[in-house]
Scaffold this motif. Structure first.
Motif, PDB file in Angstrom:
ATOM      1  N   LEU A 142      88.775 100.385 -12.957  1.00  0.00           N
ATOM      2  CA  LEU A 142      88.388 101.778 -13.175  1.00  0.00           C
ATOM      3  C   LEU A 142      88.166 102.048 -14.658  1.00  0.00           C
ATOM      4  O   LEU A 142      87.202 102.703 -15.040  1.00  0.00           O
ATOM      5  CB  LEU A 142      89.471 102.719 -12.649  1.00  0.00           C
ATOM      6  CG  LEU A 142      89.403 103.020 -11.162  1.00  0.00           C
ATOM      7  CD1 LEU A 142      90.562 103.908 -10.759  1.00  0.00           C
ATOM      8  CD2 LEU A 142      88.074 103.722 -10.822  1.00  0.00           C
ATOM      9  N   SER A 143      89.066 101.496 -15.486  1.00  0.00           N
ATOM     10  CA  SER A 143      88.950 101.732 -16.908  1.00  0.00           C
ATOM     11  C   SER A 143      87.680 101.063 -17.445  1.00  0.00           C
ATOM     12  O   SER A 143      86.922 101.658 -18.217  1.00  0.00           O
ATOM     13  CB  SER A 143      90.209 101.229 -17.599  1.00  0.00           C
ATOM     14  OG  SER A 143      89.930 100.760 -18.861  1.00  0.00           O
ATOM     15  N   GLU A 144      87.411  99.842 -16.982  1.00  0.00           N
ATOM     16  CA  GLU A 144      86.187  99.159 -17.402  1.00  0.00           C
ATOM     17  C   GLU A 144      84.965  99.908 -16.932  1.00  0.00           C
ATOM     18  O   GLU A 144      83.982 100.047 -17.647  1.00  0.00           O
ATOM     19  CB  GLU A 144      86.158  97.740 -16.849  1.00  0.00           C
ATOM     20  CG  GLU A 144      86.841  96.786 -17.782  1.00  0.00           C
ATOM     21  CD  GLU A 144      86.783  95.352 -17.307  1.00  0.00           C
ATOM     22  OE1 GLU A 144      86.161  95.085 -16.264  1.00  0.00           O
ATOM     23  OE2 GLU A 144      87.384  94.516 -17.989  1.00  0.00           O
ATOM     24  N   GLU A 145      85.047 100.432 -15.713  1.00  0.00           N
ATOM     25  CA  GLU A 145      83.933 101.176 -15.138  1.00  0.00           C
ATOM     26  C   GLU A 145      83.655 102.429 -15.976  1.00  0.00           C
ATOM     27  O   GLU A 145      82.512 102.768 -16.249  1.00  0.00           O
ATOM     28  CB  GLU A 145      84.295 101.554 -13.692  1.00  0.00           C
ATOM     29  CG  GLU A 145      83.292 102.439 -12.969  1.00  0.00           C
ATOM     30  CD  GLU A 145      81.987 101.731 -12.652  1.00  0.00           C
ATOM     31  OE1 GLU A 145      81.899 100.509 -12.883  1.00  0.00           O
ATOM     32  OE2 GLU A 145      81.051 102.420 -12.196  1.00  0.00           O
ATOM     33  N   ARG A 146      84.752 103.073 -16.425  1.00  0.00           N
ATOM     34  CA  ARG A 146      84.589 104.271 -17.235  1.00  0.00           C
ATOM     35  C   ARG A 146      83.887 103.942 -18.551  1.00  0.00           C
ATOM     36  O   ARG A 146      82.947 104.608 -18.949  1.00  0.00           O
ATOM     37  CB  ARG A 146      85.957 104.899 -17.530  1.00  0.00           C
ATOM     38  CG  ARG A 146      86.140 106.174 -16.748  1.00  0.00           C
ATOM     39  CD  ARG A 146      87.474 106.792 -17.046  1.00  0.00           C
ATOM     40  NE  ARG A 146      88.387 106.566 -15.945  1.00  0.00           N
ATOM     41  CZ  ARG A 146      89.653 106.205 -16.071  1.00  0.00           C
ATOM     42  NH1 ARG A 146      90.178 106.015 -17.252  1.00  0.00           N
ATOM     43  NH2 ARG A 146      90.392 106.037 -15.020  1.00  0.00           N
ATOM     44  N   TYR A 147      84.341 102.886 -19.227  1.00  0.00           N
ATOM     45  CA  TYR A 147      83.693 102.477 -20.476  1.00  0.00           C
ATOM     46  C   TYR A 147      82.233 102.100 -20.233  1.00  0.00           C
ATOM     47  O   TYR A 147      81.345 102.446 -20.996  1.00  0.00           O
ATOM     48  CB  TYR A 147      84.429 101.287 -21.112  1.00  0.00           C
ATOM     49  CG  TYR A 147      85.677 101.710 -21.834  1.00  0.00           C
ATOM     50  CD1 TYR A 147      85.594 102.554 -22.935  1.00  0.00           C
ATOM     51  CD2 TYR A 147      86.923 101.289 -21.420  1.00  0.00           C
ATOM     52  CE1 TYR A 147      86.735 102.965 -23.601  1.00  0.00           C
ATOM     53  CE2 TYR A 147      88.076 101.694 -22.084  1.00  0.00           C
ATOM     54  CZ  TYR A 147      87.981 102.534 -23.171  1.00  0.00           C
ATOM     55  OH  TYR A 147      89.084 102.931 -23.828  1.00  0.00           O
ATOM     56  N   ARG A 148      82.030 101.386 -19.115  1.00  0.00           N
ATOM     57  CA  ARG A 148      80.669 100.946 -18.798  1.00  0.00           C
ATOM     58  C   ARG A 148      79.757 102.160 -18.614  1.00  0.00           C
ATOM     59  O   ARG A 148      78.667 102.220 -19.150  1.00  0.00           O
ATOM     60  CB  ARG A 148      80.666 100.091 -17.528  1.00  0.00           C
ATOM     61  CG  ARG A 148      79.454  99.171 -17.391  1.00  0.00           C
ATOM     62  CD  ARG A 148      79.417  98.522 -16.024  1.00  0.00           C
ATOM     63  NE  ARG A 148      79.309  99.522 -14.978  1.00  0.00           N
ATOM     64  CZ  ARG A 148      78.187 100.132 -14.626  1.00  0.00           C
ATOM     65  NH1 ARG A 148      77.066  99.834 -15.230  1.00  0.00           N
ATOM     66  NH2 ARG A 148      78.178 101.048 -13.672  1.00  0.00           N
ATOM     67  N   LEU A 149      80.301 103.176 -17.885  1.00  0.00           N
ATOM     68  CA  LEU A 149      79.496 104.370 -17.630  1.00  0.00           C
ATOM     69  C   LEU A 149      79.157 105.087 -18.931  1.00  0.00           C
ATOM     70  O   LEU A 149      78.035 105.544 -19.126  1.00  0.00           O
ATOM     71  CB  LEU A 149      80.258 105.331 -16.703  1.00  0.00           C
ATOM     72  CG  LEU A 149      80.188 104.977 -15.229  1.00  0.00           C
ATOM     73  CD1 LEU A 149      81.094 105.884 -14.419  1.00  0.00           C
ATOM     74  CD2 LEU A 149      78.742 105.109 -14.723  1.00  0.00           C
ATOM     75  N   ILE A 150      80.146 105.164 -19.834  1.00  0.00           N
ATOM     76  CA  ILE A 150      79.909 105.849 -21.110  1.00  0.00           C
ATOM     77  C   ILE A 150      78.832 105.102 -21.899  1.00  0.00           C
ATOM     78  O   ILE A 150      77.857 105.685 -22.370  1.00  0.00           O
ATOM     79  CB  ILE A 150      81.221 105.934 -21.931  1.00  0.00           C
ATOM     80  CG1 ILE A 150      82.203 106.875 -21.226  1.00  0.00           C
ATOM     81  CG2 ILE A 150      80.944 106.402 -23.353  1.00  0.00           C
ATOM     82  CD1 ILE A 150      83.605 106.856 -21.796  1.00  0.00           C
TER      83      ILE A 150
END
Ligand code: ADP
Length: 498
Positions: A142-150
């Motif tokens: 989830l944290s990686e996904e959040r960074y990826r989305l940003i």
């Protein structure tokens, strides 16, 4: 020495085997002490045994559930396809592993991993609770996904540069440059930069890596895959990437903003020029008008007097000089008047391409003896415009002769390209030469009356100001784009509906 060393090891091994053979230390004890669940099923998948950790983890008790079939213990095991898997372990002897076990409500919301292998005629299973590991993995995902989305949704291109290569870039970087991921990854970043800016960008990159203080924001040009030049504004910091120094760069595409700024500046300069020329024009027209009559009288009298029989040759020669200079002066006043738009254009429907062809025809001999190569890119079917044929011809001739003189001066020959096209309700006519170009400080003054860089007395410096007057009387614009050493382009734009 070596023998002595080996000896005690043998003894140890023997004693550990002995220890294991004692019931309280055997495999059963190992299963009893384990935090993982150990289960045994017979060949029909009936529960034979389960260790205490298994009872606790799975809520299955040896006392109550021994002898029960796996389908009773896990009611929907057939539906999930696992039942068959365990039967196949018995049949083939091949073990089965899974760590994606969908938690059964019976086991709470635990996440389990199962290793099943053939033991005797039945199946042995080791079941581990991997809920915590899965939660951590999920949190990380989830944290990686959040960074990826940003990073992926940023309006800026985000790029990591190291050793001259692009080590990381987001979708926006790909969007701006138009290269594929593979192409971007295999390019030296210098290859993406406009040749004129390469030195500056690389210099800053190196200086930044050396730890020098630099303004963190500046702009430069890149060339995209299609060959278009784009302006980027960069903000860069040094950081550690995979253990080594690199730069983290945020890039904003400012091409449109720059274009708008340049256009605004051009418009402001045009306005300034228009104001200045109007004022000068008014004054010049007034002076020219006042001078016209006396000059005409000087011309008339000098012309008739130089023929008088009672004058000697020296006097006649002097009168001829007076006559010629008065003629030249009246030509200047005439030019001044036309610059000041005292001659209203006589407008008709005319074809710009035709005027250009005619102008070139008139001047073709001169161009060819001066080694001027002319190329034309005249847009076929260009719309006709309302314009004064002769005035337009005067404008084009002036620009062509200026280019010719500049090119001859610079290198005794030259190439001139003439292009016509339609843009936003205008006909745009561009004359591009490969002459010396125009100094930036002069570029603002070339349309001023009397501005000339040519020998005193050779030219009047009125040519371009007359062109300016004519083009503006047609509701159009005229401007020059040039850099010293790179030739000059003179552009006039005439409205199609004028
Ligand atoms: P003149 O030709 O009498 O000098 P113009 O008004 O026609 O006057 O031109 C003004 C000046 O603009 C020229 O003296 C020259 O310095 C510059 N100029 C015009 N056209 C070009 C050109 N194609 N290349 C370089 N300089 C030019």
């Amino acid at each position: 020495m070596a023998r002595n060393n080996r000896q005690p090891r043998k003894n140890n091994h023997r004693s550990s085997v002995k220890l294991l053979q004692r019931p309280e230390n055997g495999p059963g004890a190992f299963a009893d002490a384990s935090v993982d669940a150990f289960l045994m099923f017979d060949e029909n998948l009936n529960l034979v045994s389960i260790n205490p950790a298994g009872e606790k983890l799975l809520g299955v008790s040896l006392e109550a559930d021994a002898g029960k079939n796996i389908t009773e213990i896990v009611p929907d095991i057939k539906r999930t396809g696992r039942h068959e898997k365990y039967l196949s372990v018995i049949e083939t002897g091949r073990p089965f592993f899974a760590d994606d076990v969908i938690p059964h409500p019976r086991f709470g919301d635990k996440h389990l991993s199962i290793k099943a292998f053939k033991v005797w005629h039945g199946v042995g299973m080791i079941v581990s609770d991997i809920t915590e590991r899965k939660q951590m993995e999920e949190a990380l995902r989830l944290s990686e996904e959040r960074y990826r989305l940003i990073v992926e949704n940023a309006n800026e291109a985000i790029v990591v540069a190291q050793d001259g290569m692009l080590k990381f870039f987001n979708s926006r970087a790909i969007g701006i440059l138009g290269y594929s991921k593979q192409e971007m990854a295999s390019k030296l970043f210098i290859e993406l930069i406009h040749p004129d800016d390469q030195q500056m960008v690389v210099g800053r990159y190196m200086a930044r890596l050396r730890g020098e203080e630099l303004p963190s924001v500046y702009s430069f040009r890149v060339v995209d895959r299609a060959g278009n030049v784009r302006w980027l504004e960069i903000s860069a910091v040094v950081f550690n990437w995979e253990g080594r120094p690199a730069t983290l760069n945020f890039l904003t595409d400012i091409t449109e903003r720059r274009k708008a700024e340049e256009e605004k500046q051009r418009m402001e300069e045009q306005l300034l020029l228009a104001g200045r020329l109007a004022a000068v024009g008014e004054l010049a027209a007034g002076v020219a008008h006042e001078l016209n009559n006396p000059l005409a009288i000087i011309q008339m009298y000098s012309e008739s007097s130089k023929e008088r029989g009672d004058l000697d040759d020296t006097a006649k020669k002097d009168l001829l000089i007076i006559y010629e200079q008065a003629k030249r002066a009246s030509k200047i006043t005439h030019n001044l008047l036309s610059f000041a738009r005292k001659h209203e254009p006589e407008k008709n429907m005319v074809s710009v391409n035709e005027i250009i062809e005619k102008t070139l025809e008139m001047h073709s001999h001169q161009l060819s003896i001066n080694n001027i190569e002319v190329s034309e890119e005249l847009q076929p079917g260009l719309p006709m415009i309302m314009a004064d044929y002769n005035q337009m011809q005067q404008v084009f001739m002036n620009i062509i002769i200026n280019a010719e003189q500049a090119m001859l001066e610079a290198h005794d020959r030259g190439k001139l390209n003439i292009k016509t096209e339609t843009t936003e309700g205008m006909i745009k006519i561009s004359f591009t030469d490969d002459g010396p170009g125009i100094l930036e400080s002069n570029l603002k003054r070339i349309f001023d009356p009397f501005f000339t860089t040519k020998e005193v007395g050779k030219e009047t410096g009125l040519g371009l100001s007359i062109c300016y007057g004519i083009v503006h009387a047609h509701g159009g614009h005229i401007y020059a784009i040039s850099k010293m050493g790179e030739g000059a382009t003179f552009v006039s734009e005439i409205p199609i509906t004028s």
